[in-house]
Design an enzyme around this catalytic site. Structure first.
Site, PDB file in Angstrom:
ATOM      1  N   ASP A 285      31.643  45.282  50.049  1.00 56.14           N
ATOM      2  CA  ASP A 285      32.731  45.975  50.736  1.00 56.14           C
ATOM      3  C   ASP A 285      33.863  46.181  49.727  1.00 56.14           C
ATOM      4  O   ASP A 285      33.846  45.624  48.625  1.00 56.14           O
ATOM      5  CB  ASP A 285      33.201  45.227  51.985  1.00 56.14           C
ATOM      6  CG  ASP A 285      33.896  46.187  52.964  1.00 56.14           C
ATOM      7  OD1 ASP A 285      34.307  47.292  52.529  1.00 56.14           O
ATOM      8  OD2 ASP A 285      34.036  45.856  54.155  1.00 56.14           O
TER       9      ASP A 285
HETATM   10  C1  BGC Z   1      35.834  48.662  55.178  1.00 54.77           C
HETATM   11  C2  BGC Z   1      34.459  49.301  55.152  1.00 54.77           C
HETATM   12  C3  BGC Z   1      34.548  50.671  54.539  1.00 54.77           C
HETATM   13  C4  BGC Z   1      35.152  50.554  53.163  1.00 54.77           C
HETATM   14  C5  BGC Z   1      35.232  51.863  52.413  1.00 54.77           C
HETATM   15  C6  BGC Z   1      36.542  48.753  53.854  1.00 54.77           C
HETATM   16  O1  BGC Z   1      37.870  48.385  53.955  1.00 54.77           O
HETATM   17  O2  BGC Z   1      35.691  47.323  55.593  1.00 54.77           O
HETATM   18  O3  BGC Z   1      33.949  49.378  56.454  1.00 54.77           O
HETATM   19  O4  BGC Z   1      33.291  51.268  54.505  1.00 54.77           O
HETATM   20  O5  BGC Z   1      36.463  50.030  53.285  1.00 54.77           O
HETATM   21  O6  BGC Z   1      36.177  52.710  52.923  1.00 54.77           O
END
Ligand code: BGC
Length: 732
Positions: A285
């Site tokens: 993530d």
């Molecule tokens: C979120 C993810 C997301 C990623 C990219 C993160 O803060 O937890 O769900 O896909 O950002 O934007």
């Protein structure tokens, strides 16, 4: 046996990967493992943006793409780059200027639509129609790929049992069986049958794993759970996504029993690569590798990158730890080259499978124009939206509103004319300009005069002004009050301490109730809300969640009866926030909740939810009869007859639950094991037949082996998780 995951290994592709890898330098390999986001430079105030999400502010931010790295082959993927021209421009550098010409992978959070924003995933799941979710994911993929993208960070398949957690909005609710059906359907929709088809995108099952179990519903918080719970409740939707052939997984922000999931070898390697046979790649993530330091699991960035990679993460989203630190770690002999090579191979495999080497530019301007916000996409958005609505109360059959009798309607509330909030969270590629608000939807659907007053704002920042709203209500024959949460109140980093209506909204409803006019409450929100007063006092209550661009027409379809609501809750609605986490498939205590004092209950309020999982009304009624159970060694056949006993045509979600009565570990009081949505004309009956696989009735025992234990099982077929015809059978 050939599985969708084993089919991802194609000898001709693996040979091509061997050829490429033989030529790659260590830095080029590290580059493939690196996903960059456009870093925002120049003092962007995120807190101010979150308070007031003005897209202009974002547009004006200065972005840095580290373009100089692309030509050197030191970037594998991007997130957050938007616009076909920009994507193609960066791709051209990778393909034409880098030594090996390996194309970049462009990913974005296309969660519930790209330009055509569909209902939030939680809402869509209330349709109990995985096929509908497949279709909306397919359209989202078509629009996203038309805009040049290759990859979406969806579906989110986290089980969510706590309404305080704002990300409950992004998934399919609390149940592993239903969640698995939606996970698989969404993967199929995004990816299609042919991975190299430029109208589809790679999907990403996230956030692996346990993220929804955050203690106290506070986002990013620590997660503790028995490994049996992990396997039986939280893993199944991920397993279903893997079985459907999902190309990528995203590791989570949370720690699981003390080990962060972005550096968890047990979950990333033993379970994911081993048990599930996953052959795609894992992306961390956003910055979750770097955050291993704050967790107290890694000493510094270098240590963090090493731990993540060794555990089974393949690509680093934005920390840049892998690019900066891998060469040194490998050269120092602390990180085996094999580990790096395995990750590079997995990423290149996905790029080959997507056909990026043959077709690095996904789309053209003409293609984008033809595939964006088309009439067919909007039609599907309306269909999905009306199927997501759950009718929670309809006293005296006040709904649908009679077009003949009603001359004046008062539409009240801060969400009645609030296009932005209909989009919900993760909809930044959508535009409020494309949204038909609930007020507009109502106005277009009726000849009656519509009086409108917001009454107050959503969060109570502005002083309330009920006078106009009361005046409108007094003049009208019925009041439709549209209340709930703003789009910003759910999604990531949007946990709530209270689950009531924010600001002055409940007071507004109380003032409207005092007028004595029939009160129809339309809720728009991203999580279950605990609203006992509303449930008690509204004449009708419609849960519409956040329905996307066609919110208005869909709500009007239900209010005026053009569509008979058929949605059922996929998350338990608590009576009060103190009950959270609350979910239907809980184990029994030795003192099950009851009227007796010394039972598992509260001294200051009910233990029962406001509305149970699976609950939802219709404009017609259904009767259940004739439960029949035919036991067999491998399969148990369970059937019941469902009859439409009302006066209009309607759909019913027929639900089957089981309970293993006595087992070597305590089992849930009920577990969903089947559902079917059927359409019945008045007086029409249908025998609904479920084939229950005995092999699906098991659980993970003390020794972590999956077992189906012989003995007595209860079974229910009914209209929600708290009702149903009851029977029993034996597993021998
Ligand atoms: C979120 C993810 C997301 C990623 C990219 C993160 O803060 O937890 O769900 O896909 O950002 O934007």
């Amino acid at each position: 046996m050939q599985t969708k995951q084993s089919q991802l290994i194609k000898p001709e592709i693996e040979t091509k990967i061997d050829g490429l890898m033989a030529q790659m330098t260590l830095l080029e390999k590290a580059g493939q493992l690196t996903q960059l986001g456009p870093s925002i430079v120049g003092g962007f105030d995120f807190n101010a943006f979150m308070e007031n999400p003005d897209p202009e502010m974002f547009k004006n931010a200065q972005l840095d793409f580290h373009e100089d790295w692309i030509g050197k082959g030191e970037v594998g993927a991007y997130l957050g780059v938007q616009g076909l021209d920009e994507i193609n421009r960066l791709q051209k550098i990778a393909v034409e200027q880098s030594r090996l010409g390996i194309p970049l992978l462009f990913g974005l959070d296309v969660i519930h639509g790209y330009r055509t924003i569909f209902p939030i995933p939680l809402a869509e799941a209330c349709s109990w129609e995985p096929e509908l979710a497949r279709k909306t994911a397919e359209v989202a993929a078509r629009e996203a790929s038309a805009a040049g993208l290759h990859w979406t960070f969806a579906p989110m398949v986290d089980i969510a049992r706590d309404a305080r957690w704002g990300r409950i909005a992004e998934g399919a609710g609390e149940d592993p069986y239903l969640g698995s059906a939606f996970a698989a359907a969404r993967v199929r929709g995004f990816q299609g049958d042919d991975l190299s088809d430029p109208q589809h995108v790679a999907a990403c099952a996230k956030h692996y794993i346990g993220y929804g179990g955050a203690v106290a519903g506070r986002d990013y918080n620590t997660v503790e759970m028995a490994l049996q719970t992990l396997q039986d409740i939280y893993l199944p939707p991920f397993a279903a996504a893997a079985e459907a052939g999902v190309l990528t997984f995203m590791s989570g922000f949370n720690d699981l029993n003390g080990v962060p999931t972005s550096a968890n070898r047990y979950t990333l390697t033993e379970i994911l690569r081993g048990q599930l046979g996953f052959n795609g790649f894992v992306v961390s993530d956003s910055n979750s590798i770097g955050e291993l330091v704050a967790h107290g699991y890694a000493a510094d960035r270098k240590d963090a990158g090493k731990k993540a990679l060794l555990a089974g993460v393949d690509m680093d989203m934005v920390t840049k730890s892998l690019r900066f630190d891998i060469p040194e770690l490998v050269e120092a002999g602390v990180l085996p080259l094999d580990v790096v090579d395995e990750a590079v191979r997995r990423i290149l495999r996905v790029k080959f499978l997507l056909g990026l080497f043959e077709r690095p530019y996904r789309s053209s301007a003409e293609n984008e124009a033809a595939n964006t916000l088309s009439a067919a996409h909007l039609e599907l958005a309306r269909e999905a939206a009306r199927r997501a609505i759950v009718l929670l109360k309809n006293e005296g059959g006040i709904l649908p509103l009679s077009q003949e009798k009603i001359r004046k309607i008062a539409v009240i509330g801060p969400l009645a004319d609030s296009p932005f909030d209909m989009l919900g969270s993760w909809a930044f590629t959508g535009s409020p300009r494309d949204v038909v608000s609930i007020l507009s939807g109502i106005k277009s659907a009726t000849q009656a005069e519509v009086l409108y007053a917001p009454g107050c704002d959503i969060n109570g920042k502005q002083p309330a002004d009920f006078a106009q709203a009361i005046e409108a209500a007094m003049q009208a024959e019925v009041v439709i009050a549209v209340v709930g949460e703003s789009a910003r109140m759910s999604g990531e980093a949007a946990s709530r301490l209270e689950l009531g209506l924010p600001g002055h909204q409940e007071s507004l409803l109380k003032a409207l109730k005092e007028t004595g006019k029939p009160l129809v409450v339309v809720l728009s929100n991203g999580r279950p809300l605990a609203l006992p007063w509303v449930a008690q006092n509204a004449d009708a209550l419609l849960e519409t969640w956040q329905l996307g661009v066609q919110a208005g027409p869909a709500v009007a379809d239900v209010l005026f009866g053009a569509y008979n609501p058929s949605g059922k809750l996929v998350a338990t609605v608590p009576y009060v926030v103190g009950q959270c986490p609350i979910y239907y498939n809980h184990p029994n205590t030795g003192r099950p909740s009851g009227d007796f004092w010394f039972t598992s209950r509260y001294i200051d309020g009910p233990f029962e939810p406001l509305y149970p999982f699976g609950f939802g009304l219709s404009y017609t009624t259904f009767a259940y009869a004739d439960l029949e159970i035919l036991p067999g060694a491998k399969k148990i056949t369970v059937s019941a007859t469902v009859t439409n006993t009302g006066t209009v045509m309607g759909e019913e979600v027929v639900q089957l639950y089981i309970r293993d009565v006595a087992a070597s570990r305590v089992r849930p009081v009920r577990e969903l094991k089947g559902f079917q949505k059927i359409l019945l004309a008045p007086e029409q009956g249908q025998t609904v037949v479920f084939e229950l696989e005995v092999a699906s009735l098991g659980f993970h025992a003390e020794d972590m082996q999956y077992v189906v234990e012989p003995g007595q099982f209860k079974v229910w077929v009914g209209t929600n998780s708290a009702e149903g015809l009851e029977g029993e059978f034996q597993v021998r």
